[in-house]
Design a protein around this motif. Structure first.
Motif, PDB file in Angstrom:
ATOM      1  N   TYR A  59     -15.139   1.459   9.621  1.00 33.20           N
ATOM      2  CA  TYR A  59     -14.639   0.593  10.702  1.00 33.20           C
ATOM      3  C   TYR A  59     -15.730  -0.049  11.556  1.00 33.20           C
ATOM      4  O   TYR A  59     -15.453  -0.989  12.293  1.00 33.20           O
ATOM      5  N   ASN A  98       4.478  -4.542  10.169  1.00 31.75           N
ATOM      6  CA  ASN A  98       4.432  -4.084   8.784  1.00 31.75           C
ATOM      7  C   ASN A  98       5.574  -4.725   7.987  1.00 31.75           C
ATOM      8  O   ASN A  98       6.744  -4.441   8.238  1.00 31.75           O
ATOM      9  N   ILE A 118      -6.053  -6.093   8.001  1.00 31.26           N
ATOM     10  CA  ILE A 118      -6.947  -5.964   9.153  1.00 31.26           C
ATOM     11  C   ILE A 118      -7.153  -7.321   9.823  1.00 31.26           C
ATOM     12  O   ILE A 118      -7.125  -7.433  11.055  1.00 31.26           O
ATOM     13  N   CYS A 160      -8.563   1.976   6.472  1.00 26.92           N
ATOM     14  CA  CYS A 160      -9.629   1.501   5.593  1.00 26.92           C
ATOM     15  C   CYS A 160     -10.383   2.718   5.098  1.00 26.92           C
ATOM     16  O   CYS A 160     -10.936   3.482   5.888  1.00 26.92           O
ATOM     17  N   ARG A 161     -10.379   2.888   3.791  1.00 30.35           N
ATOM     18  CA  ARG A 161     -11.025   4.065   3.221  1.00 30.35           C
ATOM     19  C   ARG A 161     -12.503   3.834   2.936  1.00 30.35           C
ATOM     20  O   ARG A 161     -13.205   4.764   2.553  1.00 30.35           O
ATOM     21  N   CYS A 178      -0.245   2.334   6.353  1.00 29.39           N
ATOM     22  CA  CYS A 178      -1.584   1.863   5.968  1.00 29.39           C
ATOM     23  C   CYS A 178      -1.950   0.485   6.512  1.00 29.39           C
ATOM     24  O   CYS A 178      -3.121   0.156   6.628  1.00 29.39           O
ATOM     25  N   TYR A 191      -9.248  -4.270  -0.114  1.00 32.23           N
ATOM     26  CA  TYR A 191      -7.785  -4.175  -0.211  1.00 32.23           C
ATOM     27  C   TYR A 191      -7.126  -4.162   1.167  1.00 32.23           C
ATOM     28  O   TYR A 191      -6.062  -4.746   1.368  1.00 32.23           O
ATOM     29  N   CYS A 192      -7.779  -3.519   2.124  1.00 29.03           N
ATOM     30  CA  CYS A 192      -7.207  -3.435   3.472  1.00 29.03           C
ATOM     31  C   CYS A 192      -7.422  -4.712   4.274  1.00 29.03           C
ATOM     32  O   CYS A 192      -6.824  -4.890   5.337  1.00 29.03           O
ATOM     33  N   THR A 193      -8.334  -5.564   3.801  1.00 30.04           N
ATOM     34  CA  THR A 193      -8.846  -6.650   4.649  1.00 30.04           C
ATOM     35  C   THR A 193      -7.778  -7.653   5.103  1.00 30.04           C
ATOM     36  O   THR A 193      -7.773  -8.028   6.281  1.00 30.04           O
ATOM     37  N   GLY A 244       0.866  -1.192   0.000  1.00 26.41           N
ATOM     38  CA  GLY A 244       0.000   0.000   0.000  1.00 26.41           C
ATOM     39  C   GLY A 244       0.891   1.227   0.000  1.00 26.41           C
ATOM     40  O   GLY A 244       1.520   1.549  -0.999  1.00 26.41           O
ATOM     41  N   ALA A 260      -1.671  -2.404   5.112  1.00 26.51           N
ATOM     42  CA  ALA A 260      -2.077  -3.412   4.115  1.00 26.51           C
ATOM     43  C   ALA A 260      -1.106  -4.592   4.079  1.00 26.51           C
ATOM     44  O   ALA A 260      -1.475  -5.687   3.654  1.00 26.51           O
ATOM     45  N   ASN A 308      -4.076   0.331  10.758  1.00 31.68           N
ATOM     46  CA  ASN A 308      -4.725  -0.155   9.534  1.00 31.68           C
ATOM     47  C   ASN A 308      -5.666   0.907   8.986  1.00 31.68           C
ATOM     48  O   ASN A 308      -6.641   1.269   9.642  1.00 31.68           O
TER      49      ASN A 308
END
Ligand code: FES
Ligand code: FES
Length: 166
Positions: free
Chosen positions: A148, A62, A115, A143-144, A49, A110-112, A43, A51, A141
Motif C-alpha cells: 500500500y 461494491n 483502488i 492488495c496482496r 476485496c 488485479y486490485c488496481t 474477486g 476489486a 480494497n
C-alpha cells in the motif's frame, strides 16, 4: 402477475442505458457480461476485496453486493470511464492512475481498477486528504502485492499537485 424482470434506466460512464434485468442480476455481472465493461473485476464476490468497485452517484460501491435493478436512475462510473471529461479527455488516464504508475503502486494489477475507483471517489470529496483519510478510503480494497505505501504516495503526489508522471 409476478414480475420476472425490472426495467433499469441508468447511465454508465455517461451513456444512457435502458434494459430489463432479472431481480437476481448483480451489478457486477450486468456491467461485465451485459454491457461488456470488463475492467470491473470479480474477486471475492462477497464484498471484502474491492476489486469490483464502481462509483454510484460518485460514491465507491461494491458491484458484487448491488443488484442491477437497485441502480435505477443512478449514475455509474467504471474504471473505463473514470478518466477525464470533455474533448478527448476520456482517453486520458485519471491523475491517480498516472501517479500510481509513477510511485510503483501496482504489481500484478488485479486490485488496481478497484483502488483507482476508491481513490477517485476520495479525491472528488477531498482534494488534499490526510493519510488517515487515504487509509480509510482504501479500507475496502485488498492488495496482496504492494504493501500500500506506493498507493498512498500516489494520492499524496496528486493532492500535492505534483506532476503525477514526473
Ligand atoms: S468482488 Fe466485490 S468486493 Fe470482492
Ligand atoms: S497489485 Fe497485485 S493485488 Fe494489488
Amino acid at each position: 402477475m409476478i414480475e420476472t424482470s425490472f426495467r433499469l434506466s441508468c447511465t454508465i460512464n455517461g451513456e444512457p442505458i435502458e434494459r430489463r434485468v432479472p431481480p437476481t442480476r448483480r451489478l457486477l455481472d450486468f456491467i461485465r457480461e451485459d454491457i461488456g465493461l470488463t475492467g470491473v473485476k470479480p474477486g471475492c464476490e462477497v464484498g471484502r476485496c474491492g476489486a469490483c468497485m464502481v462509483l454510484v452517484d460518485g460514491e465507491p460501491m461494491n458491484a458484487c453486493l448491488l443488484m442491477a435493478y437497485q441502480c435505477e436512475g443512478r449514475s455509474i462510473v467504471t474504471i473505463e470511464g473514470v478518466s477525464g471529461s470533455g474533448d478527448n479527455e476520456a482517453a486520458k488516464p485519471h491523475p491517480i492512475q498516472r501517479a500510481i504508475v509513477a510511485e510503483g503502486g501496482l504489481q500484478c494489477g488485479y486490485c488496481t481498477p478497484g483502488i483507482v475507483i476508491s481513490l477517485a471517489g476520495l479525491l472528488e470529496q477531498t482534494v488534499s486528504p490526510s493519510r488517515e483519510q487515504i487509509e480509510e478510503a482504501l479500507s475496502g480494497n485488498l492488495c496482496r502485492c504492494t504493501g500500500y505505501e506506493g498507493i498512498i504516495r500516489a494520492v499524496m503526489r496528486v493532492s500535492s499537485h505534483l506532476d503525477p508522471t514526473s
